[in-house]
Design an enzyme around this catalytic site. Structure first.
Site, PDB file in Angstrom:
ATOM      1  CB  SER A  34      -6.103 -14.947 -11.667  1.00 49.50           C
ATOM      2  OG  SER A  34      -5.333 -16.090 -12.221  1.00 49.50           O
ATOM      3  N   PRO A  35      -4.147 -15.095  -9.171  1.00 50.77           N
ATOM      4  CG  PRO A  35      -2.663 -16.901  -8.554  1.00 50.77           C
ATOM      5  CD  PRO A  35      -4.109 -16.495  -9.239  1.00 50.77           C
TER       6      PRO A  35
ATOM      7  CD  GLN B 205       0.008 -18.919  -7.534  1.00 56.73           C
ATOM      8  OE1 GLN B 205       0.603 -17.909  -7.695  1.00 56.73           O
ATOM      9  NE2 GLN B 205      -0.274 -19.617  -8.683  1.00 56.73           N
TER      10      GLN B 205
ATOM     11  CE1 TYR C 246       8.318 -17.191 -11.927  1.00 58.94           C
ATOM     12  CE2 TYR C 246       6.090 -17.830 -12.210  1.00 58.94           C
ATOM     13  CZ  TYR C 246       7.016 -17.029 -12.241  1.00 58.94           C
ATOM     14  OH  TYR C 246       6.903 -15.571 -12.556  1.00 58.94           O
TER      15      TYR C 246
ATOM     16  NE  ARG D 259      -2.918 -20.297 -12.272  1.00 55.06           N
ATOM     17  CZ  ARG D 259      -3.001 -19.316 -12.537  1.00 55.06           C
ATOM     18  NH1 ARG D 259      -2.091 -18.403 -12.743  1.00 55.06           N
ATOM     19  NH2 ARG D 259      -4.194 -18.710 -13.183  1.00 55.06           N
TER      20      ARG D 259
HETATM   21  C1  LIG Z   1       0.790  -8.729 -13.631  1.00 55.35           C
HETATM   22  C2  LIG Z   1       0.624 -10.131 -13.713  1.00 55.35           C
HETATM   23  C3  LIG Z   1       0.973 -10.813 -12.536  1.00 55.35           C
HETATM   24  C4  LIG Z   1       0.724 -12.061 -12.389  1.00 55.35           C
HETATM   25  N1  LIG Z   1       1.423 -12.978 -11.518  1.00 55.35           N
HETATM   26  C5  LIG Z   1       0.897 -14.249 -11.212  1.00 55.35           C
HETATM   27  C6  LIG Z   1       1.395 -15.083 -10.247  1.00 55.35           C
HETATM   28  O1  LIG Z   1       1.849 -14.654  -9.256  1.00 55.35           O
HETATM   29  N2  LIG Z   1       1.093 -16.355 -10.226  1.00 55.35           N
HETATM   30  C7  LIG Z   1       0.378 -16.755 -11.137  1.00 55.35           C
HETATM   31  O2  LIG Z   1      -0.058 -18.211 -11.240  1.00 55.35           O
HETATM   32  N3  LIG Z   1      -0.043 -16.264 -12.316  1.00 55.35           N
HETATM   33  C8  LIG Z   1       0.233 -14.928 -12.316  1.00 55.35           C
HETATM   34  N4  LIG Z   1      -0.333 -13.914 -13.631  1.00 55.35           N
HETATM   35  C9  LIG Z   1      -1.069 -15.010 -14.523  1.00 55.35           C
HETATM   36  C10 LIG Z   1      -2.430 -14.822 -14.154  1.00 55.35           C
HETATM   37  O3  LIG Z   1      -2.995 -15.183 -12.953  1.00 55.35           O
HETATM   38  C11 LIG Z   1      -3.483 -15.206 -15.322  1.00 55.35           C
HETATM   39  O4  LIG Z   1      -3.187 -16.506 -15.238  1.00 55.35           O
HETATM   40  C12 LIG Z   1      -3.177 -14.615 -16.564  1.00 55.35           C
HETATM   41  O5  LIG Z   1      -3.017 -13.268 -16.516  1.00 55.35           O
HETATM   42  C13 LIG Z   1      -4.364 -14.843 -17.553  1.00 55.35           C
HETATM   43  O6  LIG Z   1      -5.618 -14.272 -17.110  1.00 55.35           O
HETATM   44  P1  LIG Z   1      -6.235 -13.065 -17.889  1.00 55.35           P
HETATM   45  O7  LIG Z   1      -6.356 -13.183 -19.018  1.00 55.35           O
HETATM   46  O8  LIG Z   1      -7.736 -12.962 -16.894  1.00 55.35           O
HETATM   47  O9  LIG Z   1      -5.195 -11.875 -17.233  1.00 55.35           O
HETATM   48  C14 LIG Z   1       0.013 -12.900 -13.307  1.00 55.35           C
HETATM   49  C15 LIG Z   1      -0.447 -12.127 -14.610  1.00 55.35           C
HETATM   50  C16 LIG Z   1      -0.413 -10.828 -14.613  1.00 55.35           C
HETATM   51  C17 LIG Z   1      -0.886  -9.917 -15.719  1.00 55.35           C
END
Ligand SMILES: Cc1cc2nc3c(=O)[nH]c(=O)nc-3n(C[C@H](O)[C@H](O)[C@H](O)COP(=O)(O)O)c2cc1C
Ligand SMILES: Cc1cc2nc3c(=O)[nH]c(=O)nc-3n(C[C@H](O)[C@H](O)[C@H](O)COP(=O)(O)OP(=O)(O)OC[C@H]3O[C@@H](n4cnc5c(N)ncnc54)[C@H](O)[C@@H]3O)c2cc1C
Length: 743
Positions: free
Chosen positions: A424-425, A502, A583, A631
């Site tokens: 994921s991003p 993204q 955003y 997204r």
């Molecule tokens: C440090 C960090 C940075 C993130 N940056 C982005 C981002 O740039 N774009 C985005 O859509 N989501 C971002 N997210 C959200 C993640 O893509 C993901 O949707 C979220 O962490 C839930 O998944 P997980 O439980 O596996 O961590 C970020 C999450 C974390 C922890």
């Protein structure tokens, strides 16, 4: 002590017998309005775990109950002309009448005073009682007398059901789904003694009304069900034992939670037990189990604190604390299962093939996972895995082991992902001037070599003022494009992964410090002006953004287009448009952040207008054979914000505009949000969007095991699973998992 149980259902009788057994000096009375052999309902089901606990507490009654039980292992599903069966599910069923009679006899044997045919008006009718148990069922008069204290929270669920019986014997827990001209009906069928099976028929309010069942009495309702389910009934008649009911025989399930379970009425302590305190939907058949377990825990607390009236307040307090947690867990699982049956018609029955429909049904409570199904019925699961692999375009030879669903390929346009796992991003805040450098090469390159099929880099900003922080990646100049090309070439040369970009604009959440210097905190030096749908700051201390005018929109759209062209030229395989997390584009979609009064604010159509313009513009320049996902924050978790129903509307619009997948995230739109976290907490949004809109989805959020991903993909709750938190932010979750595993 003098103990009075108002109501002689499973809760009252079982508590009475346990207390008398453990402390024969107590004077225990059960007062029941019915005669000993009168009762409503047919059979109830238990799990083996409940039976084990009953055996520990009263082996005598447990032995007789076990003897009377009908045990069965199979689940059979009739659906669209198919009949599918799996084994290893282990249920036991008993007639409610039989169960009550066993408990009544055991009460008598132990010296409990049983008073039948006596209607109790109030808990105050027993001035000598130290403890009054309100075991008077769902319509509890005692609970209703003190609503301010017990704070019952009742939720009437939309489906209608009728509880019938039949003398046809079924050797499996059978579910029969039938489509009528006005919608789907389902029957839940299980045998509970040598002559009888329970036969519950359920449907939506719309189908119920359209068939005129609101005007149907018992006989007309039975005739309707016999006709609809004639194939499975094979001529056997259906029967009712609720002849006393007037009007329509069809009921709504009421979910009950109470804020408090006990009260001192001035002369006795009063405590709620069983259905008087809580209900759990029959979809996972747990009402009787909960009632019995309440009785066991209250007795257990007397064993711990001592069988003395002085101890009652401490006993009741601990009983409530302990039971509340267990009950919430079961109610959660019951809610998932209940909701599955509430939406089953249009969401699953109309859309899923029979094999996947069966899998989705078996995992409806989300407590039974893929590997759990393997333990129950390995052959069936292996067959399903083969079917799933074949439907994903793979032919697994008969002599080879089948593939887990998450390792099957997935194709969108001209891009085939080798499996269903996506990185994921994740914003890393480690770029200088938006450039990909060695940090990104190693971080993303190693993710690609790690086996994921699609690796997204963090949100990549379309202009310098689109950045969240000065450390974010960008794609607004050719030097940045060259960095992306280096990364894409590395990923393609050294792994089977595809590279995703993204594209996004931070909007009102921009111009902030690097995460480790203060998330969302405004930059003190080098800040840039912000734009958003409306002039609302994110934090009270954030700068106020400018509400975008048409010129701003044109510039932002052109920036997205230029970035998309650069990404294509750099060899990026997959584009995602970031319309989530508050955003810029997300700020248009949410009514909390979009207060515009022009054609870009108000209705769904208006709120989506600018995000769709941007989407269409990038779709027009992005190569035809490469996909774009979008997204969305599928839930704002805030009063007045978007909910999953709104996400469905937006997803449909993006689908019509040519989006290939919806990436179903949630939140981060509104600072005062109240998200409900938990295992796979965002997966239901993906499930809903995928199966209501008919578009592939990415599920994300606390998906931390292969077993989770396999279950989600196999059930058709998503097509891809994205995982994020690595490094430090996953530490707490990892430690929690270890702690849980050690318990
Ligand atoms: C440090 C960090 C940075 C993130 N940056 C982005 C981002 O740039 N774009 C985005 O859509 N989501 C971002 N997210 C959200 C993640 O893509 C993901 O949707 C979220 O962490 C839930 O998944 P997980 O439980 O596996 O961590 C970020 C999450 C974390 C922890
Ligand atoms: C369609 C359907 C299917 C179900 N299937 C299952 C299943 O498969 N498995 C399962 O475990 N559970 C099932 N249940 C739930 C189950 O019936 C209840 O959860 C369980 O009986 C709760 O036990 P209880 O002792 O708390 O209440 P109840 O069984 O409701 O007992 C309350 C008793 O109190 C008496 N009473 C009430 N008011 C008074 C009064 N004022 N004076 C004197 N007596 C009074 C009533 O007559 C009754 O006997 C199902 C329920 C429904 C509606």
């Amino acid at each position: 002590m003098r103990i009075v149980c108002i109501g002689g259902g499973p809760a009252g009788l079982y508590f009475a017998l346990l207390m008398k057994k453990n402390h024969p000096e107590h004077h225990v009375t059960v007062v029941e309005r019915n005669r000993p052999y009168d009762t409503f309902g047919w059979g109830v089901v238990f799990s083996d775990a409940t039976m084990d606990s009953m055996t520990k507490w009263d082996p005598e009654s447990a032995a007789i109950i076990k003897d009377a039980f009908n045990h069965w292992d199979d689940i059979e599903v009739l659906f669209k002309g198919t009949r599918q069966r799996t084994s290893g599910h282990g249920f036991v069923g008993i007639g409610r009448k039989k169960l009550l009679n066993i408990l009544q006899a055991r009460c008598e044997e132990l010296g409990v005073e049983l008073t039948f045919e006596t209607e109790v008006n109030s808990d105050l009718d027993f001035p000598d009682a130290d403890l009054v148990i309100a075991s008077d069922g769902f319509n509890s008069r005692v609970r209703n007398a003190y609503t301010e204290i017990f704070q019952p929270d009742l939720q009437q669920r939309p489906n209608r059901y009728i509880w019938l019986g039949t003398n046809k014997l079924f050797d499996a827990f059978t579910f029969d789904f039938r489509k009528t001209d006005h919608g789907w009906f389902q029957a839940h069928i299980y045998k509970f003694d040598d002559q009888t099976s329970t036969f519950i028929v359920e449907t939506t309010e719309d189908a119920y009304l359209a068939h005129g069942l609101d005007k149907a009495d018992q006989d007309a309702s039975i005739a309707f069900c016999e006709n609809l389910f004639s194939e499975v009934l094979e001529g056997a008649p259906l029967m009712t034992n609720a002849r006393h009911m007037r009007g329509s025989a069809w009921l709504n399930f009421n979910r009950l939670i109470c804020g408090k379970w006990s009260h001192f009425n001035g002369q006795s302590h009063v405590v709620l037990m069983g259905d008087a305190a809580h209900t759990a939907h029959f979809a996972i058949g747990s009402g009787t189990k909960l009632a019995i377990e309440d009785a066991i825990e209250l007795t257990n607390q007397f064993q711990i604190h001592g069988h003395d009236a002085d101890q009652i307040p401490a006993v009741l307090s601990d009983y409530e604390d302990i039971r509340r947690v267990d009950v919430a867990r079961i109610q959660n699982a019951a809610r998932n299962a209940m909701e599955w049956f509430e939406v089953v018609g249009e969401r699953y029955a109309d859309t899923l093939p029979p094999e996947q429909f069966m899998y989705s049904m078996l995992t409806r409570s989300q407590r039974i996972s893929h590997e759990n199904l393997r333990l129950r019925d390995a052959d069936w699961l292996e067959g399903y895995e083969r079917w799933f692999a074949a439907s994903s375009g793979l032919n697994v030879e008969a002599d080879k082991r089948s593939l887990p669903p998450m390792l099957t390929p997935f194709t969108a346009r001209g891009v085939t992902l080798k499996n269903r796992i996506v990185v994921s991003p994740m914003a890393m805040y480690s770029a200088t001037d938006g450039l990909i450098d060695d940090f990104h090469m190693v971080h993303l390159g190693s993710r690609a070599m790690g086996g994921a099929a699609l690796v997204f880099a963090e949100m990549t900003c379309v202009s310098p003022d689109a950045r969240i922080t000065p450390g974010c990646l960008g794609l607004w100049n050719d030097a940045q494009k060259d960095g992306w090309k280096r990364l894409a070439d590395f990923v393609h040369a050294n792994s089977g992964a595809k590279l995703g970009c993204q594209l996004g604009h931070a909007g009102r959440k921009g111009s902030t410090k690097l995460a480790w210097d203060g998330i969302d905190q405004p930059l003190e030096n080098g800040a840039w002006p912000l734009i958003s749908a409306s002039a609302l700051p994110y934090l009270k201390t954030s700068p106020v953004p400018k509400a975008m005018d048409r010129a701003d929109m044109d510039r932002v759209k052109a920036d997205h287009v230029a970035a998309a062209i650069r990404a294509a030229e750099a060899g990026v395989d997959w584009l995602e448009l970031h319309c989530a997390h508050g955003y810029l584009l997300s700020s248009f979609l949410s009514p909390l952040t979009n207060r515009r009064e022009d054609e870009y604010g108000g209705s769904h159509e208006n709120r989506a207008r600018f995000p769709l313009e941007v989407f269409e513009a990038i779709r027009a320049v992005w190569p035809e054979d490469r996909p774009i996902s979008v997204r969305l924050s599928c839930h704002d978790w805030s009063e007045g914000g978007n909910t999953p129903d709104d996400a469905v509307i937006f997803a449909r619009m993006f689908k019509d505009a040519g989006a290939d997948l919806i990436d179903c995230s949630s939140g981060q739109v509104w600072k005062e949000e109240k998200p409900v976290y938990g295992r796979l907490f965002q997966t239901p949004f993906s499930d809903k969007v995928r199966n209501e809109v008919g578009i592939p989805t990415i599920a994300v959020g606390a998906i931390s095991e292969a077993d989770h991903a396999n279950s989600i993909i196999a059930a058709g709750r998503a097509d891809l699973c994205a995982v994020a938190k690595q490094y430090y932010s996953a530490k707490a979750q990892y430690e929690n998992n270890l702690e849980r595993a050690a318990r």
